[in-house]
Design an enzyme around this catalytic site. Structure first.
Site, PDB file in Angstrom:
ATOM      1  N   GLY A  84      22.962  34.215  48.488  1.00 13.36           N
ATOM      2  CA  GLY A  84      23.910  34.844  49.412  1.00 13.36           C
ATOM      3  C   GLY A  84      23.339  35.209  50.764  1.00 13.36           C
ATOM      4  N   ASP A 120      22.945  40.106  51.222  1.00 12.05           N
ATOM      5  CA  ASP A 120      24.283  39.821  51.728  1.00 12.05           C
ATOM      6  C   ASP A 120      25.203  41.013  51.504  1.00 12.05           C
ATOM      7  OD1 ASP A 120      24.092  39.464  48.996  1.00 12.05           O
ATOM      8  OD2 ASP A 120      25.253  37.613  48.924  1.00 12.05           O
ATOM      9  N   ASP A 177      26.977  46.031  46.040  1.00  7.00           N
ATOM     10  CA  ASP A 177      28.209  46.494  45.407  1.00  7.00           C
ATOM     11  C   ASP A 177      27.883  47.748  44.595  1.00  7.00           C
ATOM     12  OD1 ASP A 177      30.609  46.809  44.146  1.00  7.00           O
ATOM     13  OD2 ASP A 177      30.678  44.852  43.206  1.00  7.00           O
ATOM     14  N   LYS A 187      29.605  48.096  49.721  1.00  6.98           N
ATOM     15  CA  LYS A 187      30.870  48.593  49.160  1.00  6.98           C
ATOM     16  C   LYS A 187      30.726  50.056  48.738  1.00  6.98           C
ATOM     17  CE  LYS A 187      32.771  44.264  47.467  1.00  6.98           C
ATOM     18  NZ  LYS A 187      33.282  43.570  46.271  1.00  6.98           N
ATOM     19  N   PHE A 206      37.142  41.806  46.896  1.00  9.48           N
ATOM     20  CA  PHE A 206      36.237  40.671  46.765  1.00  9.48           C
ATOM     21  C   PHE A 206      36.269  39.837  48.043  1.00  9.48           C
ATOM     22  CE2 PHE A 206      34.552  36.629  45.316  1.00  9.48           C
ATOM     23  CZ  PHE A 206      33.468  37.059  44.581  1.00  9.48           C
ATOM     24  N   VAL A 207      35.127  39.755  48.694  1.00  9.10           N
ATOM     25  CA  VAL A 207      35.085  39.052  49.972  1.00  9.10           C
ATOM     26  C   VAL A 207      34.248  37.768  49.884  1.00  9.10           C
ATOM     27  CG1 VAL A 207      35.448  41.161  51.306  1.00  9.10           C
ATOM     28  CG2 VAL A 207      33.121  40.415  50.829  1.00  9.10           C
ATOM     29  N   ASP A 228      30.006  33.757  48.188  1.00  7.15           N
ATOM     30  CA  ASP A 228      30.767  32.665  47.573  1.00  7.15           C
ATOM     31  C   ASP A 228      31.815  33.151  46.580  1.00  7.15           C
ATOM     32  OD1 ASP A 228      28.891  33.452  45.482  1.00  7.15           O
ATOM     33  OD2 ASP A 228      29.505  31.608  44.461  1.00  7.15           O
ATOM     34  N   ARG A 269      30.690  29.754  51.062  1.00  8.82           N
ATOM     35  CA  ARG A 269      29.476  30.274  51.707  1.00  8.82           C
ATOM     36  C   ARG A 269      29.411  29.831  53.159  1.00  8.82           C
ATOM     37  NH1 ARG A 269      26.190  32.473  47.683  1.00  8.82           N
ATOM     38  NH2 ARG A 269      26.030  31.311  45.756  1.00  8.82           N
TER      39      ARG A 269
END
Ligand code: 5GP
Length: 183
Positions: free
Chosen positions: A48, A104, A107, A135, A156-157, A163, A169
């Site tokens: 990521g 990246d 969470d 997040k 969810f991004v 991805d 990506r």
């Protein structure tokens, strides 16, 4: 590809590539200032972080070196468990080095917490974290993230290295995926 190429798959765009680049330039300036006179080792977390690493390192004005780790996090559903396996380890000996982990997205922070603990045991002079996105749940984990691109809502991004099922990506903007894509 940009958001217009996958407009049907996105619920909304969070950040355009221009907004991402502008924020990254600010973060790079902070890093340059904080590590003045020291050479930082950027540790990118595959896959990521590839875009963040490429753009952050080039936005920096000072020298840096780079290395990569690949880890897999076991989780149920969309949440990670914090049980992590190293798939590719660093090639650099980090003892005595100033290490900056480049992520990246954070969470729950469980994956990152494992990684920091693992790298700290190798004797670096310092270890800090930069993440492009964070997040809200991450705030509940006791992992200190020094540099944050953007705090984002709990959705969810995809894009800019992030991805869904291996795709998106290479999307230059960052957007929330439409429910119809994954349901
Ligand atoms: P954590 O251990 O912090 O819960 O998990 C972080 C990892 O979960 C990230 O490295 C990323 O692979 C994945 N992840 C968490 N949120 C998202 C998201 O919104 N989009 C994508 N594509 N991946 C995410």
């Amino acid at each position: 590809m940009d958001a217009s190429d996958v407009a049907d798959d996105l619920d909304h765009v969070l950040y355009t590539k221009e907004q991402v680049a502008a924020r990254l330039a600010e973060v790079a300036t902070e890093i340059d200032r904080d590590y003045q006179g020291r050479e930082v080792l950027l540790v990118g977390v595959l896959n990521g972080a590839i875009m963040v690493m490429a753009d952050l390192s080039r936005a920096m004005k000072s020298h840096c070196t780079m290395d990569w780790m690949a880890i897999s996090s076991y989780g149920s559903g969309t949440k990670s468990s914090g049980v992590v396996r190293i798939l590719k380890d660093l090639t650099t000996d980090i003892s005595g080095r100033d290490v900056l982990i480049v992520e990246d997205i954070v969470d729950t922070g469980l994956t990152l917490s494992y990684l920091v603990q693992n790298l700290r045991s190798r004797g670096p002079v310092s270890i800090e974290v930069m993440t492009m996105f964070r997040k809200p749940d991450a705030a509940t984990t006791a992992v200190d993230v020094r540099y944050i691109g953007f705090d984002i809502p709990n959705e969810f991004v995809v894009g800019y290295g992030l991805d869904y099922a291996g795709q998106y990506r290479n999307l230059t903007d960052v957007g929330a995926l439409s429910a119809h894509v994954y349901s």
